[in-house]
Design a protein around this motif. Sequence first.
Motif, PDB file in Angstrom:
ATOM      1  N   ARG A 185       0.833  -1.210   0.000  1.00 39.42           N
ATOM      2  CA  ARG A 185       0.000   0.000   0.000  1.00 39.42           C
ATOM      3  C   ARG A 185       0.865   1.257   0.000  1.00 39.42           C
ATOM      4  NH1 ARG A 185      -5.270  -1.015   3.917  1.00 39.42           N
ATOM      5  NH2 ARG A 185      -5.988  -2.934   2.903  1.00 39.42           N
ATOM      6  N   ASP A 212     -12.305   3.016  -3.502  1.00 43.03           N
ATOM      7  CA  ASP A 212     -13.349   2.427  -4.350  1.00 43.03           C
ATOM      8  C   ASP A 212     -12.838   2.102  -5.757  1.00 43.03           C
ATOM      9  OD1 ASP A 212     -15.120   2.576  -2.272  1.00 43.03           O
ATOM     10  OD2 ASP A 212     -16.227   4.313  -3.037  1.00 43.03           O
ATOM     11  N   SER A 213     -11.829   2.870  -6.213  1.00 44.34           N
ATOM     12  CA  SER A 213     -11.289   2.619  -7.551  1.00 44.34           C
ATOM     13  C   SER A 213     -10.223   1.527  -7.556  1.00 44.34           C
ATOM     14  CB  SER A 213     -10.708   3.908  -8.134  1.00 44.34           C
ATOM     15  OG  SER A 213      -9.571   4.329  -7.397  1.00 44.34           O
ATOM     16  N   GLY A 214      -9.951   0.970  -6.382  1.00 48.26           N
ATOM     17  CA  GLY A 214      -9.025  -0.158  -6.299  1.00 48.26           C
ATOM     18  C   GLY A 214      -7.568   0.218  -6.142  1.00 48.26           C
TER      19      GLY A 214
END
Length: 368
Positions: A185, A212-214
């Motif tokens: 990450r 949300d967009s991965g």
Amino acid sequence: MRILHISSEATWRGGEQQIAYLIQESMSRGQAVEVLCKSDSAFQNWCEEQSIPYRTAPFKNSFDLYSAWKLRSYIRDSRIDLIHIHSGKGHGVFALSTLLGVRTPAILSRRVDFPLKNNPWSRWKYGLSQIKHILCVSDAIRALVLEKVSDPERVSTIHSGIDLSRFEHLKPKSLHEQYDIPRNRMLIGNVAALAPHKDYRTFIRTAERCVDSGLPVHFFIIGEGDERSMIESEISRSGLQSHVTMTGFLQDIPAVLAGLDLFLISSETEGLGTSILDAFAAGTPVIATAAGGIPEIVIHEQTGLLCPIKDDQCLAFSVKRLLDDTDLKERLRIGATEHLQQFTKQTVAQQTLAVYEEVLSALPSKTK
């Protein structure tokens, strides 16, 4: 030349750090400096640690007549040549002191980017003959001041500065290990007081869009303040508990900043944004909203990426853009490092001391 600095706030934030830098640099140049600060404040503690001559006053509000009396007494006892006021509350107390007979000339610093009020009290205190010069930390603030102060020669910009020596030989803090975050990450964070004008709702919405967009990201909110409960609620509402960490106040901010992959600031108002300068110094690419004086340091696609205020879609797109484009990240890092050389504490002190000299040299000899 004996200068009295007025620090009226209880806590230590960016403004107090700027006063401290100015005092240190002034003393290193042989200038006599004293302080009137709020009782039991962080700045009082700093003065004690640094052996700075000081006295205290309550500074309950801008209309604190007792603090005005304390200011008058200090000026008379210490033979102060010039007063430097660093806050709106201090400005109000100084204004009241003129009703008690204070005639000592003053410099006023303004660090907030909202318009001057158009009421009799504001017009009177900004029009005082004892206020010889107004120093703004950005051109954006200067433009707002000039809407109410008619003499442009009386208002100038001296940008805030930082201590670059704090960023020498940096060892980035291992935030993945400290907070048990997966190594894959990318870490994105802001360092700021948890205050309304920092607009953390937009920060959280940006984080939500990225997750949300991965995108493989984790967000850090570094600091403390009155907005903590609201921010925690927003994180919970968005289901981002495993993607956003609130660290509270941290020491060794240079190492923390160097441990981030991106610095994201979503302020809706900002005098200048010295935390951005810190990020520049740490080599961390910056994404920011175009609030207040921020565009004077974050030059779009040269020293960082800019988005409109409250535009979480733009901010999230900018995050993705920098995560995908390592060449752009490096260009921004190089541009920021070059631009940063204009924003050092030494430059701020040199420019401010020049204003002191100019003001005092222009006074009639009997008032010097």
